[in-house]
Design a protein around this motif. Structure first.
Motif, PDB file in Angstrom:
ATOM      1  N   LYS A 142       0.830  -1.219   0.000  1.00 18.47           N
ATOM      2  CA  LYS A 142       0.000   0.000   0.000  1.00 18.47           C
ATOM      3  C   LYS A 142       0.858   1.260   0.000  1.00 18.47           C
ATOM      4  O   LYS A 142       0.514   2.255  -0.627  1.00 18.47           O
ATOM      5  CB  LYS A 142      -0.911   0.017   1.238  1.00 18.47           C
ATOM      6  N   GLU A 148       4.529  -1.298  -8.527  1.00 25.85           N
ATOM      7  CA  GLU A 148       3.275  -1.961  -8.915  1.00 25.85           C
ATOM      8  C   GLU A 148       3.412  -3.459  -8.664  1.00 25.85           C
ATOM      9  O   GLU A 148       4.407  -4.054  -9.099  1.00 25.85           O
ATOM     10  CB  GLU A 148       3.009  -1.757 -10.416  1.00 25.85           C
ATOM     11  N   ARG A 186      -6.640 -10.840  -3.166  1.00 31.57           N
ATOM     12  CA  ARG A 186      -7.476  -9.649  -3.429  1.00 31.57           C
ATOM     13  C   ARG A 186      -6.989  -8.477  -2.581  1.00 31.57           C
ATOM     14  O   ARG A 186      -6.887  -7.340  -3.043  1.00 31.57           O
ATOM     15  CB  ARG A 186      -8.947  -9.937  -3.118  1.00 31.57           C
ATOM     16  N   SER A 189      -3.376  -7.383  -3.892  1.00 30.00           N
ATOM     17  CA  SER A 189      -3.329  -6.831  -5.259  1.00 30.00           C
ATOM     18  C   SER A 189      -4.252  -5.627  -5.394  1.00 30.00           C
ATOM     19  O   SER A 189      -4.112  -4.825  -6.309  1.00 30.00           O
ATOM     20  CB  SER A 189      -3.742  -7.892  -6.282  1.00 30.00           C
ATOM     21  N   GLY A 190      -5.226  -5.509  -4.491  1.00 35.63           N
ATOM     22  CA  GLY A 190      -6.225  -4.440  -4.604  1.00 35.63           C
ATOM     23  C   GLY A 190      -7.050  -4.604  -5.869  1.00 35.63           C
ATOM     24  O   GLY A 190      -7.579  -3.634  -6.422  1.00 35.63           O
ATOM     25  N   SER A 191      -7.190  -5.838  -6.337  1.00 35.19           N
ATOM     26  CA  SER A 191      -7.857  -6.078  -7.614  1.00 35.19           C
ATOM     27  C   SER A 191      -8.638  -7.387  -7.559  1.00 35.19           C
ATOM     28  O   SER A 191      -8.428  -8.205  -6.659  1.00 35.19           O
ATOM     29  CB  SER A 191      -6.765  -6.130  -8.702  1.00 35.19           C
ATOM     30  N   GLU A 192      -9.529  -7.565  -8.532  1.00 34.59           N
ATOM     31  CA  GLU A 192     -10.356  -8.786  -8.562  1.00 34.59           C
ATOM     32  C   GLU A 192      -9.871  -9.733  -9.662  1.00 34.59           C
ATOM     33  O   GLU A 192      -9.351  -9.288 -10.686  1.00 34.59           O
ATOM     34  CB  GLU A 192     -11.823  -8.417  -8.844  1.00 34.59           C
ATOM     35  N   LYS A 225      -5.318 -14.466 -12.802  1.00 33.23           N
ATOM     36  CA  LYS A 225      -4.926 -13.180 -13.380  1.00 33.23           C
ATOM     37  C   LYS A 225      -5.904 -12.150 -12.853  1.00 33.23           C
ATOM     38  O   LYS A 225      -7.121 -12.359 -12.900  1.00 33.23           O
ATOM     39  CB  LYS A 225      -4.954 -13.245 -14.909  1.00 33.23           C
ATOM     40  N   MET A 226      -5.364 -11.052 -12.324  1.00 31.97           N
ATOM     41  CA  MET A 226      -6.206 -10.033 -11.722  1.00 31.97           C
ATOM     42  C   MET A 226      -6.526  -8.947 -12.749  1.00 31.97           C
ATOM     43  O   MET A 226      -5.815  -8.790 -13.763  1.00 31.97           O
ATOM     44  CB  MET A 226      -5.508  -9.420 -10.493  1.00 31.97           C
ATOM     45  N   ALA A 227      -7.584  -8.174 -12.469  1.00 31.78           N
ATOM     46  CA  ALA A 227      -8.021  -7.146 -13.420  1.00 31.78           C
ATOM     47  C   ALA A 227      -6.913  -6.129 -13.703  1.00 31.78           C
ATOM     48  O   ALA A 227      -6.828  -5.598 -14.809  1.00 31.78           O
ATOM     49  CB  ALA A 227      -9.263  -6.447 -12.878  1.00 31.78           C
ATOM     50  N   ASN A 228      -6.034  -5.876 -12.736  1.00 36.71           N
ATOM     51  CA  ASN A 228      -4.954  -4.907 -12.950  1.00 36.71           C
ATOM     52  C   ASN A 228      -3.726  -5.543 -13.613  1.00 36.71           C
ATOM     53  O   ASN A 228      -2.673  -4.922 -13.711  1.00 36.71           O
ATOM     54  CB  ASN A 228      -4.559  -4.219 -11.632  1.00 36.71           C
TER      55      ASN A 228
END
Ligand SMILES: NC(=O)c1ccc[n+]([C@@H]2O[C@H](COP(=O)([O-])OP(=O)(O)OC[C@H]3O[C@@H](n4cnc5c(N)ncnc54)[C@H](O)[C@@H]3O)[C@@H](O)[C@H]2O)c1
Length: 253
Positions: A142, A148, A186, A189-192, A225-228
């Motif tokens: 964070k 990244e 989640r 990564s802060g992502s879905e 694989k995450m959305a970001n």
């Protein structure tokens, strides 16, 4: 601050752990009631009495209908979580529910809608978010210390497998065990997830499926694989012969 009064539903392994934590580690927490249908067969009634918890019932509705209870801790077997939580929320209680809430997304959504409507607090037992080691990794991500996140690797290995009777209602390794690691990916990564694949085997107990009556595995690897764009791998084993082993790695830019 006024004391918070807890009622615990389910006095097995995790229910007892939470009761001990509430009584010994949480200032202002009181345990005023407990329920478990096996109270008299499992010895839990005596165990509770030794800790001053004498309001103990074999019917969880006695905890929910108890006006002295502010928060219901749902620590019963997985197949009961949604039903018990629904009743507790309907009664206007705050709820801590052990993972997973349910195996059926529609039932989970209905429960969360009721939580919103009633304006109560609802927390799920994703304890690793509060583990200082895992939290230190999350805080570093964070704070941008690794840039990244490109790659997340979670290893999660239990010291020994649970009994077949537990596995039978657990939902299997992905709902029961890897759910913590899905949550961690989640969280870190802060992502879905947008893509996922899984492989599994019964290597710890080749008879797991016959003994539990569900098509479960005890050793599994998932890639996500995450959305970001970040990629995650998770490996789970129900038995690490050298003991409990939890690790997370986040590799960044
Ligand atoms: N967050 C975590 O890391 C973690 C760790 C362990 C267990 N859990 C979760 O906690 C739950 C319980 O696990 P456990 O290891 O304590 O299992 P357990 O089998 O030791 O205990 C479950 C208890 O629930 C009781 N129970 C069953 N139906 C009930 C009902 N209708 N009302 C009240 N009690 C009822 C059983 O009699 C038993 O005593 C599971 O859902 C599991 O996924 C979470």
């Amino acid at each position: 601050m006024a004391n918070l009064r807890f009622g615990v539903v389910g006095c097995g392994r995790i229910g007892k752990l939470h009761i001990n934590n509430l009584l010994n580690n949480i200032e202002g927490a009181e345990v005023v009631a407990a329920a478990d249908p096996m109270l008299d067969k499992s010895g839990a009634r005596e165990w509770l009495a030794q800790r001053g918890i004498t309001n103990a019932s074999t019917d969880y509705m006695d905890v929910i209908n108890n006006p002295d209870v502010d928060v219901v801790m749902v620590c019963s077997s997985t197949d009961t979580h949604c039903e018990v939580s629904m009743e507790a929320v309907k009664a206007g209680k705050h709820v801590f529910c052990e993972k997973p809430i349910d195996y059926d997304i529609a039932k989970i959504k209905a429960l969360l809608a009721l939580v919103e409507e009633k304006g109560v607090k609802f927390q799920v037992g994703f304890n690793r978010r509060f583990d200082h080691n895992h939290k230190a990794v999350a805080d570093a991500v964070k704070a941008g210390k690794i840039g990244e996140p490109h790659y997340i690797n979670v290893s999660s290995r239990d010291p020994e497998p649970p009994p077949a009777s537990y596995v039978a209602v657990s939902g299997g390794i992905f709902y029961d065990m890897m759910i913590h690691d899905f949550d961690m990916v989640r969280y870190l990564s802060g992502s879905e997830a947008v893509e996922i694949s899984a492989v599994g085997s019964c290597l710890v107990n080749p008879n797991l499926q016959e003994e539990s009556g569900i098509p479960d595995v005890d050793t599994a690897v998932v890639t996500m694989k995450m959305a970001n764009g970040a990629i995650a791998t998770i490996n789970n084993s129900r038995q690490a012969v050298y003991g409990y082993d939890q690790r997370v790695e986040v590799f960044g830019s």
